[in-house]
Motif scaffolding. Structure first.
Motif, short mmCIF file in Angstrom:
data_model
loop_
_atom_site.label_atom_id
_atom_site.label_comp_id
_atom_site.label_asym_id
_atom_site.label_seq_id
_atom_site.Cartn_x
_atom_site.Cartn_y
_atom_site.Cartn_z
N ASP A 543 9.32 -57.35 14.99
CA ASP A 543 8.99 -55.93 15.10
C ASP A 543 10.09 -55.17 15.81
N LEU A 544 10.63 -55.76 16.88
CA LEU A 544 11.69 -55.09 17.62
C LEU A 544 12.95 -54.97 16.78
N ASP A 545 13.26 -56.00 16.01
CA ASP A 545 14.42 -55.94 15.12
C ASP A 545 14.25 -54.83 14.09
N GLU A 546 13.05 -54.70 13.54
CA GLU A 546 12.80 -53.66 12.54
C GLU A 546 12.90 -52.28 13.16
N PHE A 547 12.38 -52.14 14.38
CA PHE A 547 12.46 -50.86 15.06
C PHE A 547 13.91 -50.46 15.31
N LYS A 548 14.72 -51.41 15.78
CA LYS A 548 16.13 -51.11 16.04
C LYS A 548 16.87 -50.73 14.76
N LYS A 549 16.51 -51.39 13.67
CA LYS A 549 17.13 -51.06 12.38
C LYS A 549 16.87 -49.60 12.03
N ARG A 550 15.63 -49.16 12.23
CA ARG A 550 15.28 -47.78 11.91
C ARG A 550 15.95 -46.80 12.87
N THR A 551 15.98 -47.13 14.15
CA THR A 551 16.60 -46.20 15.11
C THR A 551 18.11 -46.14 14.94
N LEU A 554 18.88 -43.35 12.79
CA LEU A 554 18.81 -42.06 13.47
C LEU A 554 20.07 -41.80 14.29
N VAL A 555 20.60 -42.84 14.93
CA VAL A 555 21.86 -42.72 15.66
C VAL A 555 22.96 -42.21 14.73
N ALA A 556 23.04 -42.80 13.55
CA ALA A 556 24.07 -42.42 12.58
C ALA A 556 23.90 -40.97 12.14
N GLN A 557 22.65 -40.55 11.91
CA GLN A 557 22.41 -39.16 11.52
C GLN A 557 22.96 -38.19 12.56
N TYR A 558 22.60 -38.43 13.83
CA TYR A 558 22.98 -37.48 14.88
C TYR A 558 24.47 -37.56 15.21
N ASN A 559 25.07 -38.72 15.07
CA ASN A 559 26.52 -38.82 15.23
C ASN A 559 27.26 -37.93 14.25
N GLY A 560 26.63 -37.66 13.11
CA GLY A 560 27.26 -36.83 12.09
C GLY A 560 27.12 -35.34 12.32
N PHE A 561 26.34 -34.94 13.31
CA PHE A 561 26.13 -33.51 13.55
C PHE A 561 27.29 -32.93 14.35
N GLU A 562 27.96 -31.93 13.78
CA GLU A 562 29.11 -31.30 14.41
C GLU A 562 28.68 -30.13 15.27
N ARG A 675 15.49 -41.42 5.16
CA ARG A 675 14.70 -40.78 6.21
C ARG A 675 14.19 -41.82 7.21
N VAL A 676 14.14 -41.41 8.47
CA VAL A 676 13.63 -42.30 9.52
C VAL A 676 12.18 -41.90 9.77
N GLU A 677 11.25 -42.71 9.24
CA GLU A 677 9.83 -42.38 9.31
C GLU A 677 9.05 -43.45 10.05
N ASN A 678 7.83 -43.09 10.42
CA ASN A 678 6.84 -44.04 10.93
C ASN A 678 7.33 -44.84 12.14
N LEU A 679 8.02 -44.16 13.04
CA LEU A 679 8.45 -44.84 14.27
C LEU A 679 7.37 -44.71 15.32
N VAL A 680 7.07 -45.81 16.01
CA VAL A 680 6.38 -45.66 17.28
C VAL A 680 7.48 -45.28 18.24
N LYS A 681 7.51 -44.05 18.66
CA LYS A 681 8.67 -43.57 19.36
C LYS A 681 8.60 -43.85 20.84
#
Length: 703
Positions: A543-551, A554-562, A675-681
């Protein structure tokens, strides 16, 4: 000396919360939409820039006030709130009250800030005793003792010792060290090679020289270079801000007898004795390698250089509490150069901030009496309960999480403690002495009061009733060792909640805020704390591995924001809060759907229910910032700039695409598999050593 202020802005308390279960608000008149249509720019396609669609006309037509780094919803309500707090303070300042009374302390502290003539006449004389203490240092044992003394009065030193709940035994307190000692906002300011960073470093050295000269300290030019060199050396060994987010890696408990293995040449006994810490058995060393490196830095740096550095630490910390010349130069660098603000806030606003910072709960008690009712507290508890139910339902529905982890998550949800509005018991300031026209002394004593209050916790059970924010603060936070979510009174007002508006916009506002804070209990750091606040890993590895994969996506998405041509959002640093925003809005939307109880949502002002939820979220982050302030925020704040808290979130929520007909080719469009969905954040904590309170970092960046 700098008194630690709360993370947020004081504001006027607002309306009552009228949610009951998942039922809609009932009003006699037809509800308004709650959407500020005049702020919108409907020429913008929502799928291209949702921030501008919601707030574009306001952004185009608004000029940032000259005394602010940014202008936003928070700044607006702060201005109004300060007027109300000012009324409370001036009432206290207008009469003759008994020495030691609350009114006397509030009035005299405010008056000591406002009396510029007295401050200018006194000048830098208040520094004389502390400068002598520095000049009298003869050896490294005395230096270790002085580090503890400087911490008591709020001045920067290479590392500090504070008190927090023990991560592995949250019913008791622990001692915790934290790296420090930098005059620039963060370690990377000393090493970035872009032209703007080089310019800031050059101006910082000039600023140090000016400040030392204004304080009557000779040799400012040479000393400024010495100070910059030492700070750069300290910064080079410090843990990067991204690394400080690994909370499990920060918990390194050493017995007192073991401290010599870290810093064999440092007099720990001298430091702990001066710190007022009696018979400690252990310390948690947050940054182990930095602590080891400090041993050589301290002993290889001449005492004369340390004296120079400590002179700067003293002057820098005291600048706003002394005369006009030092105050102005301090603002020129920290306000204008670092944040682009052309002029200071009016003096009375700064004075209100000082009173809120030093006597926060004393003022807060009066604030609550005038602006917040017990009914509001009860209503907010109901709403928190609604969002907890929505979270519970969301956890049960996760298709990627195992039953084992789900059961642990549900246990944690069931043990959340909400705190609403104001504390059940108020802080006792009876031992804090406030003297008329002695601003420096008042703030030094105030900082020492908070320090001593913190140290006095050692050996006692954790006080679960304590608050880390004052009631007049617009903010909210989650505290993992206590598994609590905290919402001060002042956040319960438009645009977060509007009692006269339809439910949808309220779910997009205060509902998403509540969801954000609840969610801070879940993910790779939140997962290290269970429902009782004990740090342990209750996730299965898969579960933790799957969560990190999804997050990671999200890291990559925000790294792309100028943010600007030479600056991007730091996706790793802001990950926890980005997940918080995404989860909060997602859960709020679920809760809104549940509130409809199968009925069709009304169309108001031409917007459907789902559209209004998203518009409500966008309105919360109405903002316009100066370039310098944005640069500072990206370098120091774990929250993304406002426009990415809007655009970066909505593009990951499927209902956004349906609500606003977002299609391939639109700028915000993401293919479903991206899309990054269904995260227990959960939130990756950016812990700062708490020297006067136990405040967590909430949903807002400091303005």
């Amino acid at each position: 000396m700098k008194t630690k202020l709360s993370l947020g802005v004081p504001v006027l308390a607002g309306s009552l919360l009228l949610f009951a279960g998942f039922q809609a608000i009932k009003t006699e008149d037809p509800p308004k939409s709650g959407i500020i249509v005049s702020n919108m720019d409907k020429q913008v396609r929502p799928g291209n820039n949702f921030m501008n669609y919601v707030n574009g006309t306001w952004i185009k037509n608004t000029e940032i006030p000259a005394d602010k780094p940014a202008y936003s919803v928070g700044a607006m309500v702060s201005d109004k709130a300060q007027e109300d707090v000012k009324a409370i303070i001036e009432k206290a300042a207008s009469g003759k009250f008994a020495p030691g009374s609350e009114e006397q302390k509030i009035g005299d502290l405010y008056g000591s800030y406002m009396n510029t003539a007295a401050r200018d006449a006194i000048g830098v004389k208040p520094l004389a005793a502390d400068l002598k203490k520095i000049n009298d240092l003869k050896n490294y044992d005395e230096l270790a003792s002085y580090f503890a003394y400087a911490s008591k009065i709020g001045n920067m030193v290479p590392f500090s010792v504070g008190v927090s709940e023990d991560f592995k035994d949250p019913s008791n307190y622990m001692l915790l060290t934290w790296q420090g000692g930098l005059g620039l906002p963060e370690r990377e300011y000393y090493f970035k090679t872009d032209e703007k960073s080089k310019e800031i470093r050059t101006k910082y050295v000039i600023h140090i020289e000016k400040m030392l000269t204004l304080a009557g300290i000779s040799g400012g030019k040479v000393k400024a270079s010495e100070i910059m060199a030492l700070e750069t050396l300290l910064a080079s060994k410090q843990m990067k801000k991204e690394e400080t987010r690994n909370i499990a890696g920060l918990y390194n408990k050493y017995g007192v007898s073991q401290l010599k293995t870290l810093m064999p040449d440092f007099n720990w006994t001298a430091l702990l004795t001066e710190a007022g810490i009696k018979k400690p058995d252990s310390l948690v060393i947050a940054q182990v390698q930095y602590t080891k490196d400090l041993n050589a830095i301290i002993k290889e740096t001449p005492i004369s250089t340390w004296k120079t550095y400590l002179q700067w630490s003293l002057v820098n910390g005291a600048a706003s509490a002394l005369n006009t010349a030092l105050d102005v130069e301090n603002f020129n660098f920290n306000g204008t150069i670092l944040n682009g603000v052309p002029q200071q806030r009016p003096q009375w606003r700064r004075a209100v901030g000082v009173v809120n910072g030093s006597l926060g709960e004393m003022v807060g008690k009066l604030y609550v009496e005038q602006h917040f009712s017990p009914a509001a507290k009860a209503r907010m508890l109901e709403l928190v309960g609604n969002l907890l139910k929505a979270y519970e339902q969301s956890i049960k529905g996760l298709d990627w999480m195992s039953e084992t982890t789900k059961q642990e998550a549900l246990k944690k949800i069931s043990k959340f403690t909400p705190k609403i509005g104001y504390p059940d018991k108020w802080r006792d300031y009876s031992t804090l002495k406030i003297v008329k026209d002695d601003l420096y002394g008042n703030l030094t004593r105030s900082t020492a009061f908070e320090y001593n209050r913190m140290i006095a916790k050692l050996g006692k059970p954790v006080d679960r009733s304590e608050w880390g924010m004052t009631p007049q603060t617009v903010n909210a936070y989650y505290n993992p060792p206590l598994n609590e979510i905290v919402f001060p009174a002042a956040i319960l007002q438009p645009p977060f909640f509007d009692m006269n508006a339809d439910d949808a916009v309220n779910y997009g506002g205060i509902g998403a805020v509540i969801g954000h804070e609840i969610g801070h209990g879940f993910d790779d750091q939140g997962s290290t704390f269970d429902g009782d606040g004990v740090m342990r890993n209750w996730w299965t590895k898969s579960d933790l591995d799957e969560f990190k994969k999804r997050t990671n996506s999200l890291v990559a998405q925000y790294n792309g924001f100028e943010v600007m041509k030479d600056l991007h959002v730091n996706g790793e640093f802001t990950l926890g809060e980005n997940i918080g925003d995404l989860g909060g809005l997602t859960i709020a939307l679920k809760a809104y759907h549940a509130s409809l109880d199968g009925k069709k949502a009304p169309v108001l002002d031409g917007f459907t229910g789902d559209q209004r939820v998203f518009l409500g979220w966008g309105q919360v982050w109405l903002n316009k910032s100066r370039a310098e302030a944005l640069r500072n925020q990206v370098g120091t704040d774990p929250h993304s700039p406002a426009r990415f808290r809007v655009n970066g979130v909505v593009r990951n929520i499927p209902e956004f695409y349906t609500a606003f007909d977002v299609k391939p080719g639109d700028s915000l469009y993401l293919a479903p598999d991206k899309r990054v969905e269904n995260l227990v954040k959960f939130r990756l904590l950016n812990i700062k050593i708490p020297l006067s309170d136990n405040s967590g970092s909430g949903i807002f960046y400091v303005q």
